[in-house]
Motif scaffolding. Structure first.
Motif, PDB file in Angstrom:
ATOM      1  N   THR A 116      46.826  52.604  28.909  1.00  0.00           N
ATOM      2  CA  THR A 116      47.476  51.364  29.330  1.00  0.00           C
ATOM      3  C   THR A 116      48.888  51.295  28.760  1.00  0.00           C
ATOM      4  O   THR A 116      49.844  51.024  29.491  1.00  0.00           O
ATOM      5  CB  THR A 116      46.655  50.158  28.827  1.00  0.00           C
ATOM      6  OG1 THR A 116      45.301  50.371  29.214  1.00  0.00           O
ATOM      7  CG2 THR A 116      47.154  48.876  29.438  1.00  0.00           C
ATOM      8  N   LYS A 155      41.726  54.516  25.983  1.00  0.00           N
ATOM      9  CA  LYS A 155      41.921  53.564  27.074  1.00  0.00           C
ATOM     10  C   LYS A 155      43.111  52.651  26.818  1.00  0.00           C
ATOM     11  O   LYS A 155      43.898  52.401  27.716  1.00  0.00           O
ATOM     12  CB  LYS A 155      40.607  52.812  27.354  1.00  0.00           C
ATOM     13  CG  LYS A 155      40.214  51.681  26.592  1.00  0.00           C
ATOM     14  CD  LYS A 155      38.763  51.326  26.955  1.00  0.00           C
ATOM     15  CE  LYS A 155      38.525  49.893  26.513  1.00  0.00           C
ATOM     16  NZ  LYS A 155      37.160  49.462  26.755  1.00  0.00           N
ATOM     17  N   VAL A 164      47.510  45.148  35.027  1.00  0.00           N
ATOM     18  CA  VAL A 164      46.268  44.921  35.773  1.00  0.00           C
ATOM     19  C   VAL A 164      45.802  46.225  36.410  1.00  0.00           C
ATOM     20  O   VAL A 164      44.639  46.626  36.262  1.00  0.00           O
ATOM     21  CB  VAL A 164      46.489  43.821  36.845  1.00  0.00           C
ATOM     22  CG1 VAL A 164      45.293  43.755  37.785  1.00  0.00           C
ATOM     23  CG2 VAL A 164      46.725  42.481  36.191  1.00  0.00           C
ATOM     24  N   ARG A 222      40.205  53.703  33.425  1.00  0.00           N
ATOM     25  CA  ARG A 222      38.779  53.979  33.220  1.00  0.00           C
ATOM     26  C   ARG A 222      38.398  55.352  33.757  1.00  0.00           C
ATOM     27  O   ARG A 222      37.515  56.010  33.245  1.00  0.00           O
ATOM     28  CB  ARG A 222      37.935  52.920  33.949  1.00  0.00           C
ATOM     29  CG  ARG A 222      37.920  51.615  33.158  1.00  0.00           C
ATOM     30  CD  ARG A 222      37.053  50.597  33.839  1.00  0.00           C
ATOM     31  NE  ARG A 222      37.448  49.260  33.452  1.00  0.00           N
ATOM     32  CZ  ARG A 222      37.287  48.196  34.229  1.00  0.00           C
ATOM     33  NH1 ARG A 222      36.739  48.340  35.430  1.00  0.00           N
ATOM     34  NH2 ARG A 222      37.641  47.011  33.802  1.00  0.00           N
ATOM     35  N   THR A 225      44.796  48.980  33.671  1.00  0.00           N
ATOM     36  CA  THR A 225      43.511  48.743  32.993  1.00  0.00           C
ATOM     37  C   THR A 225      42.360  49.141  33.903  1.00  0.00           C
ATOM     38  O   THR A 225      41.298  49.541  33.432  1.00  0.00           O
ATOM     39  CB  THR A 225      43.342  47.266  32.582  1.00  0.00           C
ATOM     40  OG1 THR A 225      43.808  46.446  33.628  1.00  0.00           O
ATOM     41  CG2 THR A 225      44.098  46.943  31.320  1.00  0.00           C
ATOM     42  N   ARG A 226      42.575  49.013  35.193  1.00  0.00           N
ATOM     43  CA  ARG A 226      41.505  49.431  36.093  1.00  0.00           C
ATOM     44  C   ARG A 226      41.494  50.942  36.259  1.00  0.00           C
ATOM     45  O   ARG A 226      40.427  51.569  36.242  1.00  0.00           O
ATOM     46  CB  ARG A 226      41.691  48.754  37.481  1.00  0.00           C
ATOM     47  CG  ARG A 226      41.184  47.327  37.446  1.00  0.00           C
ATOM     48  CD  ARG A 226      41.551  46.539  38.672  1.00  0.00           C
ATOM     49  NE  ARG A 226      41.448  45.109  38.372  1.00  0.00           N
ATOM     50  CZ  ARG A 226      40.289  44.476  38.242  1.00  0.00           C
ATOM     51  NH1 ARG A 226      39.155  45.112  38.413  1.00  0.00           N
ATOM     52  NH2 ARG A 226      40.269  43.189  37.944  1.00  0.00           N
TER      53      ARG A 226
END
Lengths: 200, 667
Positions: B14, B10, B174, B181, B177-178
């Protein structure tokens, strides 16, 4: 027109030939000198600095003045500068204007003795003392810029009078006279002149 | 890069998004900035040009009418532009006509006029602009500006770009990071399940599938793998159990086999010692304990050669092992040796020693088989003693035989002597000599008229004829007698020889003489002549010259006499009529050969090897000493005795080789 060569060399300043033109140009110039007679190039001005300037001013006035359109028969008809009576410029004036165009018009120099020839000219130069030979009506001629030297000339309604200020040639403009003559004088000209409004 | 690899997916996602958009933005911004730099420069130049143009226009009249004051006023308008350092107007002749300085200085030099052009220097911008008026060039405007404006604009751009970059990266962060997932969470779940499987060894666990993308397929694959492992596990367990049973069975077999071998080794009559490549003892059997007196516990780990082998044989033994290890040449070891070993109590004991290398798992071990031969040696010594006694006896016997032979020969010759004597006696007895007497008597009776008697008397007339016949008979008689007497003389000489030879044999033992080989052979033959004649054996002589050797003559004679006698026996036994013994001499590089060849019974191959052994004989009355002593004597003489036979019934050839002189060829 063999005199073109003279004109080309004139701004270089009184016969000083500097090698800035490069070799080829210099050769051409030398060739021109041989053909057209270099003696005129090196001839010192016969007249004073003052009259040289005055001659240049006369020429330059043409750039700052708008004549009424009817004063020209066509877009390219020449501007006529007349020297009334005595000619203090000797050959300088003709030499100066020769080959030059101002707003597309050539400049002709005439030497006149009769007031009757004045209306045909666009600028009339009246040397000091000669103004006496002109009557008042002549000063008021429409479409003619009168340029003189004496106080009398100004008093009698001449439009531009050359003056000497700190040994510099300056001029005063009688705006009333110019308006009367129907001439439009450029603001740039006016800002350099001493402007007076005096009706004769 | 290594650090990036260890990051969780993850974070990785990013980072990737950030780096990608950062690089893209940077590139864009850099492009814009480069572009802007050009634009700004051009703008500044354009602005300056406009200013110059304005000043030019405004100063047209001033130039035309040479009013420098007015021109200076016009130039003053440059003061409104803070970055302009200075400016001036040139007339048509290139002379400075009017000037402007932001910060007035006493002396200022102005550049020479150039045509309309803009020059960007390191810290300033210079601009020349020619003044056109009414179609004429009436002068030139020159303006020099600092680059403050350029820098100001530049900084503005940098700040804006930085701001945009920062804002864009923030936004990227921002968003990423969303969005990450979507990828990272299924992988994280899969990783967690994999971790659980690893930790608990529970292959019954299954990962839950999210979507049908690559991760979905990965999860499917993972689950399949788990299923396979489960199955494999079960199989493996079964196989393992089976293997364990088999191993157990094999181990028992092996143990039994080992026990058997141990028993064999322990109960062996030989001492069996195993050493490693450094000669350290690693096994020591029961017999070794008995033989050398050391217990197994004392022996294990000690240097074998130091402990067991007597100093006299120690280095050589070690050297053999070293040579084998260096060359892997089994020939270095593959021998049964007799060595002197050491007992714990310090006494030496003779042993028979065999060493065999064994390679076990790439390590070389040595098994030494050692047999105590003290008893055997003692027996051998005894045997040698007996042998020596026997040899003495035999020698005496041999001498007796020689004496017998001599007497026999002498007897034989005496026989001939007797025959000759008898013959002479007969001849003499039957001699016509008395007839001469009778004839004399007859002539005596007719002494007076001898002439007439011999010519006229019928009896007297045949006398001359008779006299002739008698003379012939007497001559023949005399010849016969002379012959026999010569024979007699010869035989007596023969006897003398034999006796002399016997005397020389007895007397000259150990005396070295120089003799001719054929003479030697002839002597030997002469010593056997009687029996050879008796047994009707033909002798063939093949002598190669008359080589001379220096030798103990009687010993050679003894050998040859023996060989001739043996040949004679061999011929006798064959029962053939054309008995033949050939005596052949030859010359070789280092000596001579004397061969005794018979056409007798021959020798079977199995006997060829032991024919020279002591006590070997094929004759009823033989004592097996002749050939043995012959061979020994040949050796004493520095020569050899060899035998050759093509087999039974094919005769035999004994060859005695002797050096030209003793010591000439000791090899």
């Amino acid at each position: 027109m063999p005199k073109r060569a003279q004109v080309a060399t004139e701004p270089a300043g009184g016969g000083e030939l500097r090698p800035v033109f490069g070799r080829r140009s210099m050769l051409l110039v030398l060739l021109g000198l041989l053909i057209f007679g270099g003696h005129t190039v090196f001839a010192a001005p016969a007249i004073s600095k003052e009259y040289q300037l005055k001659a240049a001013f006369l020429y330059n006035f043409t750039k700052f003045i708008d004549w009424p359109p009817q004063r020209f028969s066509s877009e390219t008809s020449p501007i006529v500068i007349a020297v009334f009576g005595k000619n203090p410029f000797e050959g300088e004036l003709e030499k100066l204007v020769n080959g030059r165009l101002v707003n597309g018009r050539a400049i002709n120099v005439r030497f006149i003795e009769s007031a009757a020839d004045i209306p045909a000219a666009h600028i009339v130069f009246v040397a000091a003392g000669e103004e006496a030979r002109l009557d008042a009506s002549t000063f008021g001629e429409a479409g003619v810029l009168t340029v003189g030297e004496s106080a009398e000339f100004a008093d009698r309604g001449g439009i531009i009078r050359f003056t000497l200020v700190d040994e510099k040639v300056r001029f005063e403009i009688n705006q009333a006279s110019s308006e009367k003559a129907g001439l439009k004088l450029s603001g740039q000209l006016l800002k350099l002149a001493t402007v007076i409004r005096k009706a004769p | 890069m290594q650090r990036l690899q260890n990051l969780p997916i993850k974070r990785k996602l990013t980072v990737i998004s950030m780096v990608t958009s950062g690089v893209a933005l940077l590139l864009t911004c850099a492009t814009f900035m480069v572009y802007e730099q050009f634009t700004v420069r051009r703008h500044i130049i354009d602005d300056l040009k406009t200013t110059a143009e304005m000043i030019g226009f405004n100063s047209a009249s001033s130039l035309s009418f040479r009013d420098d004051d007015s021109a200076v006023l016009t130039l003053k308008s440059l003061a409104t532009q803070p970055h302009v350092i200075r400016g001036c107007i040139y007339d048509t002749e290139g002379k400075v006509f009017a000037t402007y300085l932001r910060n007035p200085r006493p002396s200022v030099t102005w550049p020479a006029v150039r045509g309309t052009n803009a020059t960007l220097n390191r810290d300033s911008l210079e601009l020349f602009h020619s003044i056109q008026f009414s179609g004429e060039t009436i002068g030139t405007v020159y303006i020099e500006s600092d680059l403050g404006e350029l820098h100001e604009r530049w900084w503005t751009y940098i700040i804006i770009t930085g701001g945009v970059l920062l804002a864009a990266l923030l936004l990227t962060w921002v968003i990423s990071t969303r969005l990450q997932r979507i990828i990272s969470e299924p992988i994280a779940r899969l990783a967690a399940i994999a971790g659980m499987v690893g930790a608990q060894k529970n292959y019954a666990l299954r990962a839950i599938k999210g979507g049908d993308d690559e991760i979905g397929r990965l999860i499917d694959g993972f689950n399949d793998m788990l299923a396979q492992i489960q199955a494999r596990d079960a199989e493996l367990n079964a196989a393992h159990k089976d293997l364990e049973q088999r191993v157990e069975a094999r181990t028992q077999d092996l143990r039994a086999s080992e026990e058997r071998i141990r028993l064999i080794v322990d109960t062996a009559f030989d001492a069996i010692v195993t050493t490693d490549a450094d000669n350290r003892i690693i096994a020591w059997n029961h017999q070794a304990e008995t033989t050398f007196g050391w217990t197994q516990d004392e022996a294990i780990g000690r240097d074998f050669y130091e402990m067991i082998i007597a100093p006299i044989d120690r280095d050589a033994s070690r050297h053999r092992v070293r040579r084998f290890l260096d060359s892997k040449d089994k020939e270095a070891l593959n021998k049964r040796l007799e060595l002197t070993a050491l007992h714990k109590e310090g006494r030496e004991l003779p042993v028979e020693f065999a060493l065999s290398p064994v390679e076990v798992d790439g390590t070389i071990l040595f098994s030494a088989f050692i047999r105590d031969i003290t008893e055997a040696k003692r027996a051998e010594a005894e045997l040698r003693q007996i042998h020596r006694q026997l040899l003495d006896t035999s020698r005496q016997a041999g001498m007796a035989e020689v004496a017998t032979g001599v007497l026999h020969n002498v007897g034989n010759v005496l026989n001939s002597v007797n025959v000759s004597a008898t013959l002479v006696a007969d001849q003499v007895r039957r001699s016509k000599a008395p007839n001469v007497g009778k004839l004399r008597d007859l002539l005596d009776q007719h002494r007076d008229d001898l002439g007439r008697y011999l010519t006229e008397d019928p009896k007297g007339k045949i006398i001359p004829t008779y006299l002739g016949t008698l003379a012939d008979a007497l001559a023949t008689e005399q010849k016969t007698i002379i012959t026999e007497l010569e024979n007699l003389h010869k035989n007596i000489g023969h006897i003398k020889d034999i006796v002399a030879m016997q005397q020389s044999y007895a007397k000259t033992s150990g005396v070295v003489e120089t003799v001719s080989v054929p003479d030697l052979v002839e002597d030997a033959l002469r010593m056997n002549a009687g029996s050879l004649a008796r047994h009707d054996v033909d002798i063939s002589r093949e002598y190669d010259g008359r080589p001379v050797i220096t030798v103990e003559k009687n010993k050679v004679l003894q050998i040859i006499v023996n060989l001739v006698r043996n040949a004679k026996y061999a011929c006798d036994e064959s029962g053939r009529i054309d008995k033949l013994i050939t005596l052949r001499t030859g010359v070789e590089e280092s000596g001579v050969t004397i061969s005794v060849i018979d056409n007798g019974v021959g020798i079977p191959p199995e006997n060829l090897t032991r024919i020279f052994a002591h006590g070997f004989t094929t004759r009823k009355e033989g004592h097996g000493f002749g050939l043995h002593s012959g061979a020994l004597a040949a050796k004493e003489l520095g020569g050899t005795l060899a035998v050759h036979s093509d087999g039974p019934g094919k005769g035999a050839r004994f060859t005695l080789k002797l050096p030209f002189s003793p010591g000439a060829d000791q090899t």
